[in-house]
Design a protein around this motif. Structure first.
Motif, PDB file in Angstrom:
ATOM      1  N   GLY A  50      49.392  15.906  -5.462  1.00 46.68           N
ATOM      2  CA  GLY A  50      49.569  15.182  -4.039  1.00 46.68           C
ATOM      3  C   GLY A  50      50.060  16.120  -2.776  1.00 46.68           C
ATOM      4  O   GLY A  50      50.032  17.278  -2.996  1.00 46.68           O
ATOM      5  N   GLY A  51      50.311  15.437  -1.807  1.00 45.37           N
ATOM      6  CA  GLY A  51      50.851  15.980  -0.498  1.00 45.37           C
ATOM      7  C   GLY A  51      52.079  16.761  -0.813  1.00 45.37           C
ATOM      8  O   GLY A  51      51.962  18.015  -0.261  1.00 45.37           O
ATOM      9  N   TYR A  52      52.987  16.448  -1.499  1.00 43.02           N
ATOM     10  CA  TYR A  52      53.987  17.393  -1.971  1.00 43.02           C
ATOM     11  C   TYR A  52      53.720  18.593  -2.523  1.00 43.02           C
ATOM     12  O   TYR A  52      54.052  19.736  -2.532  1.00 43.02           O
ATOM     13  N   ALA A  53      52.811  18.464  -3.625  1.00 42.67           N
ATOM     14  CA  ALA A  53      52.483  19.562  -4.609  1.00 42.67           C
ATOM     15  C   ALA A  53      51.844  20.597  -3.614  1.00 42.67           C
ATOM     16  O   ALA A  53      51.859  21.963  -3.867  1.00 42.67           O
ATOM     17  N   PRO A  76      39.197  15.315 -11.223  1.00 47.02           N
ATOM     18  CA  PRO A  76      38.415  16.655 -11.299  1.00 47.02           C
ATOM     19  C   PRO A  76      38.132  17.467 -10.015  1.00 47.02           C
ATOM     20  O   PRO A  76      38.342  18.711 -10.167  1.00 47.02           O
ATOM     21  N   ALA A  77      37.839  16.714  -8.964  1.00 44.49           N
ATOM     22  CA  ALA A  77      37.610  17.185  -7.798  1.00 44.49           C
ATOM     23  C   ALA A  77      38.721  18.120  -7.325  1.00 44.49           C
ATOM     24  O   ALA A  77      38.568  19.245  -6.751  1.00 44.49           O
ATOM     25  N   LYS A  78      40.033  17.624  -7.379  1.00 45.29           N
ATOM     26  CA  LYS A  78      41.045  18.176  -7.004  1.00 45.29           C
ATOM     27  C   LYS A  78      41.395  19.663  -8.104  1.00 45.29           C
ATOM     28  O   LYS A  78      41.666  20.617  -7.372  1.00 45.29           O
ATOM     29  N   ILE A 114      55.392  16.497 -10.314  1.00 41.87           N
ATOM     30  CA  ILE A 114      55.510  16.044  -8.879  1.00 41.87           C
ATOM     31  C   ILE A 114      54.451  14.753  -8.812  1.00 41.87           C
ATOM     32  O   ILE A 114      53.729  14.601  -7.959  1.00 41.87           O
ATOM     33  N   THR A 115      54.652  13.955  -9.853  1.00 39.50           N
ATOM     34  CA  THR A 115      53.940  12.776 -10.117  1.00 39.50           C
ATOM     35  C   THR A 115      54.950  11.583  -9.625  1.00 39.50           C
ATOM     36  O   THR A 115      56.177  11.927  -9.113  1.00 39.50           O
ATOM     37  N   PRO A 116      54.290  10.314  -9.439  1.00 41.42           N
ATOM     38  CA  PRO A 116      55.332   9.311  -9.051  1.00 41.42           C
ATOM     39  C   PRO A 116      56.460   9.037  -9.996  1.00 41.42           C
ATOM     40  O   PRO A 116      56.541   9.223 -11.063  1.00 41.42           O
ATOM     41  N   ASN A 117      57.413   8.607  -9.332  1.00 40.60           N
ATOM     42  CA  ASN A 117      59.012   8.495 -10.013  1.00 40.60           C
ATOM     43  C   ASN A 117      58.904   7.949 -11.498  1.00 40.60           C
ATOM     44  O   ASN A 117      59.316   8.608 -12.285  1.00 40.60           O
TER      45      ASN A 117
END
Length: 373
Positions: A50-53, A76-78, A114-117
């Motif tokens: 995500g953004g923070y990663a 997969p696209a990421k 760095i996933t949701p809590n």
């Protein structure tokens, strides 16, 4: 030596020439400035793109001791896009279904979760069972029980668990800590921590209790909680708290909007803190002692951090916090370095104990006793 580091050392030399005129304190730089940049490199897989990663990955381009060598995502696209951008080969890209295969990958030493809590618990335990060191974003979990299970799982696997407390490596912050330790502020009497912003999209995961675990306190208030501990320099022994909610539609049951909380210490020091998702321009730490004060404003944003004491401004040049953090964490994991301020799983677990006590204080209106050590 790169230009920013050379300029910093020049400024440090000048400041050490000036300081004896105004103080008997001499700075001791035994924090991130002395990392052995010639040591081995920590090879890191980022989990949750995500953004923070992305901020972490971009900052790690300037690291001397840490490198992105793996990626974990459910998109997969990421994986393809990030793999190309950060030069991560396809063999080091994982979905959440294939992640456990990371145990057989010698190109990866550690996983940065760095996933949701609410996903931290399972993600950390899976990484530990795969034999990888773990760095986990704050808050480390959504409950004390989950946090303890994470600590236990990493201990059982013989891997290290570190929490992404980037401010515990920030140079201006560390200068205040070092000055306090040297007695420059005298007896510490009071700390104030203000952390907040107006949150946007009402449908984001941070406002979903199932994913976030709570509201502003977990996301932004934890900076004040953690900051109180390292600024005052001791652990709190009691907490009181009051919750205010003006928009129950946006901030549903279990998702806090604004909480004021107070912490007390055995020394007699007290702290007054504010955590909110409904006010902007709140990013300030203030420390008061009977011989002086220190202030950081902004105190925990991505920078540059600005600070001053009763004697002088703090003028350390800005380096991306995540660059310093990851180089320092590499030294902790690979060299056994002891940081000035701990960032281990126990430290993260202590914050969770305070968070749960704050919620209990809000619910009951009663002071909650704390025993963190």
């Amino acid at each position: 030596m790169n230009r920013s580091r050379r300029e910093f050392l020049q400024k440090l030399t000048m400041s050490s020439m000036v300081l004896p005129i105004v103080s008997t304190y001499t700075p001791q730089w035994y924090g991130p400035l002395h990392t052995d940049v010639q040591g081995p490199v920590l090879r890191v897989a980022l989990m949750g793109l995500g953004g923070y990663a992305q901020r972490v990955a971009d900052a790690m381009k300037d690291c001397k001791r840490a490198k992105v060598t793996g990626l974990v995502s459910g998109t997969p696209a990421k994986l393809k896009e990030w793999g190309s951008k950060y030069n991560v080969p396809e063999r080091n890209r994982y979905s959440y279904e294939t992640f456990d295969d990371i145990k057989n990958n010698p190109d990866i030493d550690a996983v940065y979760v760095i996933t949701p809590n609410a996903l931290h618990h399972d993600n950390v335990i899976r990484a530990a069972r795969a034999g990888k060191h773990v760095i986990c974003e704050k808050p480390m979990a959504v409950s004390v029980q989950e946090g303890q299970e994470m600590v236990d799982a990493c201990a059982a696997a013989g891997v290290q668990l570190l929490i992404g407390y980037r401010m515990r490596f920030e140079p201006n912050t560390l200068e205040i800590v070092n000055r306090r330790n040297a007695g420059e502020f005298g007896k510490i009497n009071f700390f104030q921590g203000q952390c907040g912003f107006k949150i946007g999209d009402p449908n984001q995961w941070r406002l979903n209790k199932e994913l976030a675990g709570g509201g502003a306190l977990f996301d932004i208030g934890i900076y004040a909680i953690n900051g109180t501990r390292y600024m005052v320099g001791e652990e709190p022994v009691w907490v009181t708290a009051q919750e205010t909610k003006t928009d129950p539609t946006k901030f549903k049951e279990g998702v806090d909007e604004t909480i004021q909380f107070q912490l007390g210490f055995a020394s007699g020091a007290v702290a007054s803190c504010l955590s909110t998702y409904n006010m902007n321009y709140l990013d300030r730490f203030y420390l008061n002692g009977d011989k002086g004060f220190a202030e950081l404003w902004p105190s925990t944003g991505y920078g540059p951090i600005k600070g001053r004491t009763h004697q002088q401004p703090l003028n350390h040049p800005h380096i991306a916090h995540q660059t310093i953090q990851m180089d320092e964490m590499a030294a902790i994991i690979l060299d056994g370095k002891k940081p000035v301020l701990p960032v281990d799983g126990t430290t993260g677990l202590q914050d969770l104990k305070i968070i749960e006590a704050i919620y209990r204080a809000c619910a009951t209106g009663a002071r909650q006793e704390l025993k963190l050590v």
